[in-house]
Design a protein around this motif. Structure first.
Motif, PDB file in Angstrom:
ATOM      1  N   LEU A   4       0.894  -1.008  -0.012  1.00 43.10           N
ATOM      2  CA  LEU A   4       0.034  -0.043   0.080  1.00 43.10           C
ATOM      3  C   LEU A   4       0.873   1.123   0.096  1.00 43.10           C
ATOM      4  CD1 LEU A   4      -2.834   1.493   0.326  1.00 43.10           C
ATOM      5  CD2 LEU A   4      -2.615   1.016   2.712  1.00 43.10           C
ATOM      6  N   ARG A   5       0.608   2.192  -0.729  1.00 45.91           N
ATOM      7  CA  ARG A   5       1.678   3.147  -1.244  1.00 45.91           C
ATOM      8  C   ARG A   5       0.783   4.557  -1.279  1.00 45.91           C
ATOM      9  NH1 ARG A   5       5.375   3.531  -6.325  1.00 45.91           N
ATOM     10  NH2 ARG A   5       3.577   4.241  -7.237  1.00 45.91           N
ATOM     11  N   CYS A   6       1.292   5.690  -0.657  1.00 49.36           N
ATOM     12  CA  CYS A   6       0.757   6.924  -0.722  1.00 49.36           C
ATOM     13  C   CYS A   6       1.998   7.473  -1.829  1.00 49.36           C
ATOM     14  CB  CYS A   6       0.738   7.532   0.642  1.00 49.36           C
ATOM     15  SG  CYS A   6      -0.171   9.240   0.373  1.00 49.36           S
ATOM     16  N   ASP A   7       1.089   7.752  -3.064  1.00 51.60           N
ATOM     17  CA  ASP A   7       1.759   8.072  -4.016  1.00 51.60           C
ATOM     18  C   ASP A   7       2.059   9.703  -3.930  1.00 51.60           C
ATOM     19  OD1 ASP A   7       1.610   5.712  -5.454  1.00 51.60           O
ATOM     20  OD2 ASP A   7      -0.256   6.121  -5.955  1.00 51.60           O
ATOM     21  N   GLU A   8       1.202  10.475  -3.507  1.00 46.15           N
ATOM     22  CA  GLU A   8       1.286  11.752  -3.303  1.00 46.15           C
ATOM     23  C   GLU A   8      -0.070  12.250  -2.364  1.00 46.15           C
ATOM     24  OE1 GLU A   8      -1.392  13.355  -7.104  1.00 46.15           O
ATOM     25  OE2 GLU A   8       0.663  12.832  -7.369  1.00 46.15           O
ATOM     26  N   PRO A   9      -0.090  13.311  -1.659  1.00 46.68           N
ATOM     27  CA  PRO A   9      -1.180  13.669  -1.079  1.00 46.68           C
ATOM     28  C   PRO A   9      -2.550  13.519  -1.496  1.00 46.68           C
ATOM     29  CG  PRO A   9       0.543  15.205  -0.763  1.00 46.68           C
ATOM     30  CD  PRO A   9       0.958  14.450  -1.958  1.00 46.68           C
ATOM     31  N   GLY A  10      -3.534  12.625  -0.891  1.00 41.44           N
ATOM     32  CA  GLY A  10      -4.780  12.316  -1.565  1.00 41.44           C
ATOM     33  C   GLY A  10      -4.785  11.406  -2.392  1.00 41.44           C
ATOM     34  N   LYS A  11      -3.305  10.575  -2.582  1.00 43.43           N
ATOM     35  CA  LYS A  11      -3.806   9.271  -3.607  1.00 43.43           C
ATOM     36  C   LYS A  11      -3.076   8.248  -2.790  1.00 43.43           C
ATOM     37  CE  LYS A  11      -2.522   7.829  -8.235  1.00 43.43           C
ATOM     38  NZ  LYS A  11      -1.853   8.434  -9.657  1.00 43.43           N
ATOM     39  N   LEU A  12      -3.794   7.201  -2.996  1.00 42.46           N
ATOM     40  CA  LEU A  12      -3.282   5.912  -2.273  1.00 42.46           C
ATOM     41  C   LEU A  12      -3.285   4.659  -3.394  1.00 42.46           C
ATOM     42  CD1 LEU A  12      -4.964   5.870   1.280  1.00 42.46           C
ATOM     43  CD2 LEU A  12      -2.439   5.779   0.762  1.00 42.46           C
ATOM     44  N   SER A  13      -2.579   3.924  -3.620  1.00 42.20           N
ATOM     45  CA  SER A  13      -2.731   2.728  -4.517  1.00 42.20           C
ATOM     46  C   SER A  13      -1.845   1.671  -4.109  1.00 42.20           C
ATOM     47  CB  SER A  13      -2.064   3.043  -5.751  1.00 42.20           C
ATOM     48  OG  SER A  13      -0.594   3.375  -5.599  1.00 42.20           O
ATOM     49  N   ILE A  14      -2.215   0.542  -4.623  1.00 40.94           N
ATOM     50  CA  ILE A  14      -1.862  -0.833  -4.265  1.00 40.94           C
ATOM     51  C   ILE A  14      -0.906  -1.258  -5.557  1.00 40.94           C
ATOM     52  CG2 ILE A  14      -2.394  -3.491  -3.893  1.00 40.94           C
ATOM     53  CD1 ILE A  14      -3.350  -1.640  -1.767  1.00 40.94           C
ATOM     54  N   ILE A  15       0.312  -1.458  -5.020  1.00 39.50           N
ATOM     55  CA  ILE A  15       1.446  -1.566  -6.127  1.00 39.50           C
ATOM     56  C   ILE A  15       1.905  -3.191  -5.874  1.00 39.50           C
ATOM     57  CG2 ILE A  15       1.975   0.825  -6.090  1.00 39.50           C
ATOM     58  CD1 ILE A  15       4.623   0.055  -4.655  1.00 39.50           C
ATOM     59  N   ASP A  16       2.545  -3.739  -6.850  1.00 41.97           N
ATOM     60  CA  ASP A  16       3.268  -4.712  -6.652  1.00 41.97           C
ATOM     61  C   ASP A  16       4.837  -4.418  -6.821  1.00 41.97           C
ATOM     62  OD1 ASP A  16       1.276  -6.864  -7.376  1.00 41.97           O
ATOM     63  OD2 ASP A  16       1.059  -6.030  -9.376  1.00 41.97           O
ATOM     64  N   ARG A  17       5.656  -5.388  -5.837  1.00 37.13           N
ATOM     65  CA  ARG A  17       6.847  -5.338  -5.698  1.00 37.13           C
ATOM     66  C   ARG A  17       7.610  -6.441  -5.330  1.00 37.13           C
ATOM     67  NH1 ARG A  17       8.354  -1.163  -1.063  1.00 37.13           N
ATOM     68  NH2 ARG A  17       9.003   0.050  -2.832  1.00 37.13           N
ATOM     69  N   ASP A  18       8.811  -6.602  -5.352  1.00 35.83           N
ATOM     70  CA  ASP A  18       9.524  -7.864  -5.099  1.00 35.83           C
ATOM     71  C   ASP A  18       9.520  -8.215  -3.697  1.00 35.83           C
ATOM     72  OD1 ASP A  18      10.235  -8.155  -7.900  1.00 35.83           O
ATOM     73  OD2 ASP A  18      12.109  -7.281  -7.737  1.00 35.83           O
ATOM     74  N   LYS A  19       9.290  -9.553  -3.262  1.00 28.98           N
ATOM     75  CA  LYS A  19       9.426  -9.866  -1.888  1.00 28.98           C
ATOM     76  C   LYS A  19      10.927  -9.592  -1.700  1.00 28.98           C
ATOM     77  CE  LYS A  19       9.251 -14.154   0.702  1.00 28.98           C
ATOM     78  NZ  LYS A  19       9.040 -15.534   0.703  1.00 28.98           N
ATOM     79  N   PRO A  20      11.151  -8.979  -0.353  1.00 33.48           N
ATOM     80  CA  PRO A  20      12.484  -8.705   0.266  1.00 33.48           C
ATOM     81  C   PRO A  20      13.186 -10.018   0.465  1.00 33.48           C
ATOM     82  CG  PRO A  20      10.744  -8.164   1.841  1.00 33.48           C
ATOM     83  CD  PRO A  20      10.083  -8.627   0.609  1.00 33.48           C
ATOM     84  N   VAL A  21      14.474  -9.905   0.531  1.00 35.29           N
ATOM     85  CA  VAL A  21      15.502 -10.922   1.249  1.00 35.29           C
ATOM     86  C   VAL A  21      16.313 -10.463   2.161  1.00 35.29           C
ATOM     87  CG1 VAL A  21      17.259 -12.493   0.337  1.00 35.29           C
ATOM     88  CG2 VAL A  21      15.607 -11.821  -1.487  1.00 35.29           C
ATOM     89  N   ALA A  22      15.988 -11.334   3.269  1.00 39.27           N
ATOM     90  CA  ALA A  22      16.790 -11.046   4.397  1.00 39.27           C
ATOM     91  C   ALA A  22      18.450 -11.135   4.458  1.00 39.27           C
ATOM     92  CB  ALA A  22      16.482 -12.126   5.683  1.00 39.27           C
ATOM     93  N   GLY A  23      18.921 -10.129   4.985  1.00 38.25           N
ATOM     94  CA  GLY A  23      20.603  -9.972   4.828  1.00 38.25           C
ATOM     95  C   GLY A  23      21.164 -10.392   6.130  1.00 38.25           C
TER      96      GLY A  23
END
Length: 336
Positions: A4-23
């Motif tokens: 869930l990303r807030c792109d700019e004030p007043g705008k939210l969107s659901i985005i796809d991104r890579d699953k993180p890898v633990a270091g």
């Protein structure tokens, strides 16, 4: 994975991104619940002072351990809460144990992308076991820890007369932990629904509906002596400035709120009272443990606090409504 990303004030969107890898030294956590708080609403409305857009939000996090470093005391599947304050560990504040105000602090969901997503990777020291609790309850620990930290800063005792200004989630959390210390607690707000909640669910001693003559009413209620401790949780510069006048002689004023403003006060009155002024930022591991202990012993009405819920994928349509006072939200929790 979804986020869930807030792109700019007043705008939210659901985005796809890579699953993180633990270091090295990191833990991979499957996020199950995310609490939405005032900071997230401020981000949505464009008045959070420490943030750049776009930003994946979410810092009130409950989940399960997926992987942990070799030799860790954490185990796969363990329910955990996440301390979202990524601190450096080597600055002066950190060396003094004040990790909550680290000179290089990066808060998840504010300074860096947060945890309103399927998985996050964080340093092992930021993962707090929440055994015996649900992931939903684990997602409530952080906002309660904010209040617990402010109360600890205040030094409240069973002999303290405390006024909490602002009955949002942070003010409510402060009330919970002031009452846990046996203090006499009054809560001030303009929202009568929240004041009623504080009376019925938290057992505060008295409530005051905010008004232009509030100082006079507080003076009458205290025989002109006012309060040993005043805690501001309003997020309003005007209210923060007004709160100085509620502090009694020898008293303390704790600012939980963070605003984009200069706060001023009358110096003769400040000195006459020998006022102690305290800022309170974030929380420490000790505060998280305080909250966990209180939750396990039934001192926190978690079911009553969690008033609204929804799915992560529906959040862009839910959060705008939740952010409105008339929604009746105390704590909204997303399911991931």
């Amino acid at each position: 994975m979804k986020a869930l990303r807030c792109d700019e004030p007043g705008k939210l969107s659901i985005i796809d991104r890579d699953k993180p890898v633990a270091g090295t030294g990191e833990v991979l956590v499957r996020i199950r619940n995310v609490g939405i708080c005032g900071t997230d609403y401020h981000i949505f409305h464009g008045n959070q002072p420490y943030l750049d857009y776009p930003r994946v939000i979410g810092h009130e996090l409950g989940g399960e351990v997926v992987s942990a470093p070799a030799g860790s005391t954490l185990h796969i599947g363990q329910t955990v809460s996440i301390e979202p304050y990524i601190y450096c560990g080597h600055c002066r504040a950190c060396r003094l144990g004040r990790t909550n105000c680290c000179q290089n602090l990066a808060v998840l969901g504010v300074h860096k992308d947060g945890g309103a997503c399927d998985y996050v990777v964080v340093p092992e020291r930021n993962v707090v076991p929440a055994d015996g609790l649900s992931t939903r309850e684990a997602a409530m620990v952080e906002f309660l820890a904010i209040g617990a930290h402010g109360v600890r800063r205040s030094g409240a005792t069973a002999q303290s007369r405390v006024a909490i200004v602002g009955a949002g989630p942070i003010g409510i959390s402060a009330a919970v932990f002031c009452k846990a210390r046996g203090a006499d607690v009054s809560v001030i707000d303009r929202n009568t629904r929240r004041l009623a909640f504080c009376e019925s669910e938290l057992g505060v001693d008295r409530v005051f509906e905010g008004s232009d003559d509030i100082r006079e009413r507080l003076a009458k209620a205290t025989d002109g002596e006012f309060y040993d401790i005043v805690i501001d949780a309003t997020g309003s510069p005007a209210a923060m400035q007004a709160g100085f006048a509620y502090v009694g002689h020898g008293g303390s004023y704790v600012l939980l709120s963070i605003v984009r403003a200069d706060i001023t006060f009358n110096d003769p009155e400040f000195h006459k009272r020998e006022t102690t002024l305290l800022g309170s930022r974030n929380a420490t591991r000790a505060d998280f443990e305080t909250v966990l202990d209180a939750m396990r012993t039934g001192k926190v009405p978690t079911e009553a606090l969690a008033t609204h819920a929804g799915a992560l994928v529906d959040a862009p349509g839910l959060i705008p409504g939740w952010s409105k006072p008339e929604s009746g939200v105390i704590k909204a929790i997303l399911e991931v």
